[in-house]
Design an enzyme around this catalytic site. Structure first.
Site, PDB file in Angstrom:
ATOM      1  N   LYS A 249       1.137  -2.102  -0.033  1.00  0.00           N
ATOM      2  CA  LYS A 249       0.487  -0.913  -0.601  1.00  0.00           C
ATOM      3  C   LYS A 249       0.976  -0.777  -2.047  1.00  0.00           C
ATOM      4  O   LYS A 249       2.138  -0.415  -2.292  1.00  0.00           O
ATOM      5  CB  LYS A 249       0.851   0.338   0.208  1.00  0.00           C
ATOM      6  N   GLU A 302      -6.525  -2.272  -6.575  1.00  0.00           N
ATOM      7  CA  GLU A 302      -5.561  -1.366  -7.197  1.00  0.00           C
ATOM      8  C   GLU A 302      -5.170  -1.993  -8.537  1.00  0.00           C
ATOM      9  O   GLU A 302      -4.854  -3.195  -8.596  1.00  0.00           O
ATOM     10  CB  GLU A 302      -4.338  -1.235  -6.264  1.00  0.00           C
ATOM     11  N   GLU A 401       4.840   0.582  -2.367  1.00  0.00           N
ATOM     12  CA  GLU A 401       5.207   1.828  -1.680  1.00  0.00           C
ATOM     13  C   GLU A 401       5.355   1.668  -0.182  1.00  0.00           C
ATOM     14  O   GLU A 401       5.836   2.572   0.486  1.00  0.00           O
ATOM     15  CB  GLU A 401       4.060   2.825  -1.880  1.00  0.00           C
ATOM     16  N   LYS A 406      -4.729  -2.645   8.427  1.00  0.00           N
ATOM     17  CA  LYS A 406      -6.183  -2.543   8.621  1.00  0.00           C
ATOM     18  C   LYS A 406      -6.624  -3.357   9.832  1.00  0.00           C
ATOM     19  O   LYS A 406      -6.163  -4.490   9.997  1.00  0.00           O
ATOM     20  CB  LYS A 406      -6.909  -3.073   7.371  1.00  0.00           C
ATOM     21  N   ARG A 419     -11.702   8.835   5.646  1.00  0.00           N
ATOM     22  CA  ARG A 419     -10.316   8.552   6.008  1.00  0.00           C
ATOM     23  C   ARG A 419     -10.402   8.014   7.430  1.00  0.00           C
ATOM     24  O   ARG A 419     -10.559   8.756   8.379  1.00  0.00           O
ATOM     25  CB  ARG A 419      -9.487   9.838   5.940  1.00  0.00           C
ATOM     26  N   LYS A 425      -1.761   4.057   6.660  1.00  0.00           N
ATOM     27  CA  LYS A 425      -0.789   3.803   5.583  1.00  0.00           C
ATOM     28  C   LYS A 425       0.610   4.116   6.080  1.00  0.00           C
ATOM     29  O   LYS A 425       0.804   5.056   6.856  1.00  0.00           O
ATOM     30  CB  LYS A 425      -1.139   4.587   4.312  1.00  0.00           C
TER      31      LYS A 425
HETATM   32  P1  ATP Z   1      -5.431   8.979  -0.297  1.00  0.00           P
HETATM   33  O1  ATP Z   1      -6.076   8.025  -1.258  1.00  0.00           O
HETATM   34  O2  ATP Z   1      -5.139   8.346   1.046  1.00  0.00           O
HETATM   35  O3  ATP Z   1      -6.036  10.312  -0.251  1.00  0.00           O
HETATM   36  P2  ATP Z   1      -3.454   9.180  -2.262  1.00  0.00           P
HETATM   37  O4  ATP Z   1      -4.444   9.147  -3.379  1.00  0.00           O
HETATM   38  O5  ATP Z   1      -2.344  10.171  -2.329  1.00  0.00           O
HETATM   39  O6  ATP Z   1      -4.075   9.369  -0.860  1.00  0.00           O
HETATM   40  P3  ATP Z   1      -1.856   7.196  -1.151  1.00  0.00           P
HETATM   41  O7  ATP Z   1      -1.564   8.124  -0.040  1.00  0.00           O
HETATM   42  O8  ATP Z   1      -0.685   6.793  -1.951  1.00  0.00           O
HETATM   43  O9  ATP Z   1      -2.915   7.721  -2.151  1.00  0.00           O
HETATM   44  O10 ATP Z   1      -2.529   5.897  -0.472  1.00  0.00           O
HETATM   45  C1  ATP Z   1      -3.813   5.441  -0.516  1.00  0.00           C
HETATM   46  C2  ATP Z   1      -4.080   4.592  -1.754  1.00  0.00           C
HETATM   47  O11 ATP Z   1      -3.289   3.401  -1.750  1.00  0.00           O
HETATM   48  C3  ATP Z   1      -5.460   4.023  -1.845  1.00  0.00           C
HETATM   49  O12 ATP Z   1      -6.394   4.971  -2.263  1.00  0.00           O
HETATM   50  C4  ATP Z   1      -5.300   2.888  -2.871  1.00  0.00           C
HETATM   51  O13 ATP Z   1      -5.416   3.421  -4.174  1.00  0.00           O
HETATM   52  C5  ATP Z   1      -3.861   2.472  -2.686  1.00  0.00           C
HETATM   53  N1  ATP Z   1      -3.677   1.080  -2.168  1.00  0.00           N
HETATM   54  C6  ATP Z   1      -2.686   0.273  -2.581  1.00  0.00           C
HETATM   55  N2  ATP Z   1      -2.720  -0.894  -1.945  1.00  0.00           N
HETATM   56  C7  ATP Z   1      -3.789  -0.859  -1.103  1.00  0.00           C
HETATM   57  C8  ATP Z   1      -4.332  -1.790  -0.171  1.00  0.00           C
HETATM   58  N3  ATP Z   1      -3.790  -2.985   0.034  1.00  0.00           N
HETATM   59  N4  ATP Z   1      -5.437  -1.399   0.522  1.00  0.00           N
HETATM   60  C9  ATP Z   1      -5.985  -0.181   0.330  1.00  0.00           C
HETATM   61  N5  ATP Z   1      -5.505   0.739  -0.531  1.00  0.00           N
HETATM   62  C10 ATP Z   1      -4.409   0.416  -1.255  1.00  0.00           C
END
Ligand code: ATP
Length: 595
Positions: A249, A302, A401, A406, A419, A425
Site C-alpha cells: 500500500k 498511486e 503504509e 484483493k 468501498r 486495507k
Molecule cells: P480511502 O481512499 O479508502 O477512502 P484514504 O484516502 O484515507 O481512504 P487510505 O485509507 O490511506 O486512503 O487507503 C486507500 C488508498 O490507498 C487508495 O485510495 C490508494 O490511493 C492507495 N493505494 C496505495 N497502494 C494501493 C494499491 N496497491 N491498491 C489500491 N490502492 C492503493
C-alpha cells in the site's frame, strides 16, 4: 422558485434535454462534472456587493442584517421584498439562472470579480418572492435539500420509466422501476456526467442506457476503495477459501491516468479533479513506457514521491510540497514514480467487468517497468499467515503504509466508487487501534482556558450520514494539536462561525459548545477504540436504537485538504468499524478461554 420552462410552443427534444440536464444539476448542487473543473469562484464579499447594488442599499447595511439573521439568503429575500418595483421583472427560468451561473464560473482574468458581481446583480434584480433567497443559497453552494446523490439517481430512473416513449420494459422485468433505478446507478458509476446521461435517457430511453452511455476515456470514474482491517487473521477470515493477492500500500496520491487514441493524456485525482498540469513528468513517462501495441488505456495507480539516486520511496509529506498548477518540467524538485496496480480500459475495450487476474495480465503486458518512473505494485499471492505477515513487514520497511489485499476470483470485477468487500486495507500503524483513521468534520468548538485562552480548546467532530444528509456528532477532540496547529485551525474556523447549529446537525442538547461552524473542513483522526455513547449520535439506529457511537482518545493527525465535508467518513463506515471491533474482541476472548 424559478420556472422550469417559460411558455408554449412545445419545446424541441434538444431544448428539453438541455433544461432537464440543468434541473438535475441544481438538484446535484453542481454546475459541471468534477473533471471539468468549473467552479463559481465567488465569495460572500461579491455577493454582498451585488445585493447592496441590486437593492439600492449600503454594503454596511447588508452586513449588519447578515450578522442579525445569520443567513445571506434571508437578507436577500427581506431586502428585495421591501423594495417597491416599478414593473414586474421578466420571470427567471431555470435555463437563464443556470446559463448565468456558467458565465460567472467562466469569467477570468482582469475585472473578473467585477463581471461576476454584475451577473449576480442582474439575477437579483430579476428575482421576486422567495427567489432571491434561493439564488443566494445556490451561489453560496449552501442550498441543502437533503437529497443524496443515490436518491437523485433513483428518481431519474423512475422518471425515465414514467415518461417512457421509446420502448416499454423488456418482458422479463418484473419491477421496471427498481430495474430502471439499478441501470441508472450502474451507468452513472461508469460515466458520472449528467450532461451525457440525461440526453441519452431522453433520446434512447432507460432500457438502452448501458448501450447509449458507457465508460469513455477522458471521463474519470470514482475509484474502487478498500475496507479497513486490523490484522492478517481478519483478512484470512474474510477471504476464507478464496484466492487473493496482497499488494504494497503505497503512500502517495491516487491517480487515474487516461491515454486517448489521439495521444492526449489526462490525469485525474481521487475526487475526479483534473490534475494533469501537476504531473507533466507522469504524462511523459506513461507515453514513453507503454508498449507500442497500446493505443489507449486507463490506468489506476498511486503517484509516489521518489528519490531516484537512492532508489527509495519518499514520504507523502514530500509529495505534498509539489506545486499544484502549471508545473514546468524543468522546475520539478520532487520526482514521482508511478506504481500501477490496475488497468480499466485498453485499446478501445473497457475492462471493468473482467476479473482482477485478467486485468493484471493486461496491465503487465502493456507497459515496460523503469525504476524511479514506472513500476507495477509489488504483490504476492499467498494464504499463509506467516508469509503475509512477513510481506507486511517488508512493505513497511520499503516505506509503504501496509497492504491492500484483493480477491482475484469470485466477482473480482472493478467496482467504481465503491468501498468493496473485495479490497481490504491493512495499515501497520493502525493495527493496534481501530484499523484505520477517520476523516471527520469539526462542527462546533469550546473556548480554550489557561494556556489555550484566545484559541479554541476543544472541537466537536462529526461523521456524515449520506442517507439522511446530516452530520452526526462522534467525539470531542482536544489532543494531537501543536500550538501552531491550534492557532491555525482556530483562525481558519473563526470565519466559519454561525449563530445557530444547522438543522442537519445531530447532537445531544447536553453538549453545549460555545460556537458552531459551517461544515467546512475535514480532519483525519486516530482513536483507541469505538464505544456506544449516550451523548454522541454517530450511526444512531444502526447499532443501538437510541445511542450513537463515539471515539475514545481521539487525536488529530492532519487536515484532509483533498476531501470535502460530504466525503468525510460515513456513519455506515463507523457502524462497520464498531461491529468489526466487537467481533475482534469476541475472537480474542475465545482465544484466551482456549489457552
Ligand atoms: P480511502 O481512499 O479508502 O477512502 P484514504 O484516502 O484515507 O481512504 P487510505 O485509507 O490511506 O486512503 O487507503 C486507500 C488508498 O490507498 C487508495 O485510495 C490508494 O490511493 C492507495 N493505494 C496505495 N497502494 C494501493 C494499491 N496497491 N491498491 C489500491 N490502492 C492503493
Amino acid at each position: 422558485m424559478f420556472i422550469l420552462r417559460r411558455a408554449q410552443p412545445p419545446l424541441s427534444p434538444q431544448v428539453t434535454s438541455c433544461r432537464s440536464k440543468q434541473f438535475v444539476k441544481y438538484l446535484q448542487k453542481r454546475i459541471a462534472a468534477a473533471h471539468e473543473g468549473l467552479e463559481l469562484g465567488i465569495g460572500d464579499a461579491s455577493i454582498i456587493k451585488a445585493l447592496a447594488e441590486a437593492c439600492g442599499a449600503k454594503e454596511s447595511q447588508i452586513k449588519t442584517r447578515y450578522k442579525e439573521l445569520g443567513d445571506l439568503g434571508l437578507v436577500a429575500k427581506a431586502s428585495r421584498s421591501s423594495q417597491s418595483l416599478m414593473r414586474k421583472p421578466e420571470a427567471l427560468t431555470v435555463a437563464k439562472v443556470f446559463d448565468t451561473f456558467r458565465l460567472i464560473a467562466k469569467e477570468s482574468g482582469k475585472d473578473s470579480q467585477e463581471k461576476k458581481k454584475n451577473h449576480i446583480k442582474a439575477l437579483l434584480v430579476a428575482a421576486t418572492d422567495c427567489e432571491p433567497q434561493y439564488l443566494i443559497r445556490l451561489l453560496q453552494t449552501k442550498l441543502r435539500i437533503g437529497l443524496a446523490e443515490q436518491t437523485l439517481l433513483v428518481a431519474l430512473g423512475h422518471a425515465a420509466v414514467y415518461s417512457e416513449k421509446h420502448s416499454s420494459a423488456p418482458g422479463h422485468i418484473d419491477s421496471p422501476l427498481e430495474e430502471a433505478a439499478k441501470i441508472v446507478k450502474q451507468v452513472y458509476s461508469v460515466i458520472p456526467v449528467y450532461d451525457k446521461m440525461v440526453p441519452a435517457l431522453l433520446t434512447g430511453g432507460v432500457w438502452n442506457l448501458s448501450k447509449t452511455c458507457s465508460f469513455t476515456p477522458g471521463v474519470p470514474i470514482g475509484p474502487m476503495l478498500a475496507k479497513p482491517t486490523k490484522g492478517v487473521s481478519e483478512i484470512l477470515d474474510k477471504f476464507q477459501d478464496m484466492v487473493f493477492t496482497c499488494e504494497y500500500k503505497y503512500d502517495g496520491e491516487r491517480a487515474q491516468i487516461h491515454y486517448m487514441e489521439n495521444g492526449l493524456v489526462e490525469i485525474y485525482s481521487r475526487n475526479a479533479e483534473r490534475n494533469t498540469e501537476k504531473f507533466p513528468d507522469v504524462k511523459i513517462a506513461v507515453s514513453r513506457l507503454k508498449k507500442p501495441s497500446v493505443t489507449s488505456f486507463v490506468l489506476d495507480c498511486e503517484l509516489v514521491a521518489y528519490d531516484r539516486e537512492k532508489q527509495k520511496i519518499l514520504p507523502f509529506q514530500v509529495l505534498s510540497t509539489r506545486a499544484r498548477k502549471n508545473v514546468k518540467l524543468n522546475d520539478i524538485k520532487v520526482n514521482v514514480c508511478i506504481f500501477a496496480f490496475d488497468i480499466l480500459y485498453l485499446n478501445g475495450k473497457q475492462l471493468l467487468q473482467e476479473q482482477l487476474n485478467i486485468r493484471r495480465e493486461h496491465l503487465y503486458s502493456s507497459f515496460e517497468e523503469q525504476h524511479g518512473y514506472f513500476l507495477f505494485a509489488t504483490a504476492i499471492t499467498s494464504n499463509d499467515l506467516e508469509e503475509i505477515q512477513k510481506f507486511l513487514e517488508t512493505s513497511v520497511d520499503s516505506s509503504c503504509e501496509g497492504l491492500i489485499v484483493k480477491t482475484l476470483d469470485r466477482d473480482a470485477t472493478y467496482e467504481p466508487s465503491k468501498r468493496s468487500n473485495n479490497w481490504l486495507k491493512l495499515k501497520k500503524d493502525y493495527m493496534e487501534s481501530i484499523g484505520d483513521s477517520l476523516d471527520l468534520v469539526p462542527i462546533a468548538a469550546f473556548h480554550g482556558r489557561g494556556k489555550r485562552a484566545g484559541v479554541y480548546g476543544a472541537f466537536l467532530l462529526a461523521c456524515y450520514d449520506s442517507n439522511n444528509d446530516e452530520y452526526q456528532s462522534i467525539c470531542k477532540i482536544g489532543t494531537g494539536f501543536s500550538e501552531a496547529m491550534l492557532e491555525e485551525r482556530s483562525a481558519s474556523l473563526r470565519s466559519k462561525v454561525i449563530p445557530d447549529p444547522k438543522s442537519y446537525y445531530r447532537y445531544a442538547e447536553t453538549i453545549n459548545p460555545d460556537v458552531w461552524f459551517e461544515p467546512a473542513e475535514v480532519w483525519e483522526v486516530k482513536a483507541a477504540d469505538l464505544t456506544i455513547s449516550p451523548v454522541h449520535r454517530a450511526a444512531i439506529g444502526d447499532v443501538d436504537p437510541e445511542k450513537g457511537i463515539s471515539l475514545r482518545f481521539p487525536r488529530l493527525l492532519r487536515v484532509r485538504e483533498d476531501k470535502s465535508p460530504e466525503q468525510a467518513t460515513s456513519s455506515e463506515m463507523v457502524a462497520e468499524m464498531y461491529n468489526a471491533q466487537k467481533l475482534n474482541q469476541r475472537d480474542k476472548q475465545v482465544e484466551n478461554e482456549d489457552d
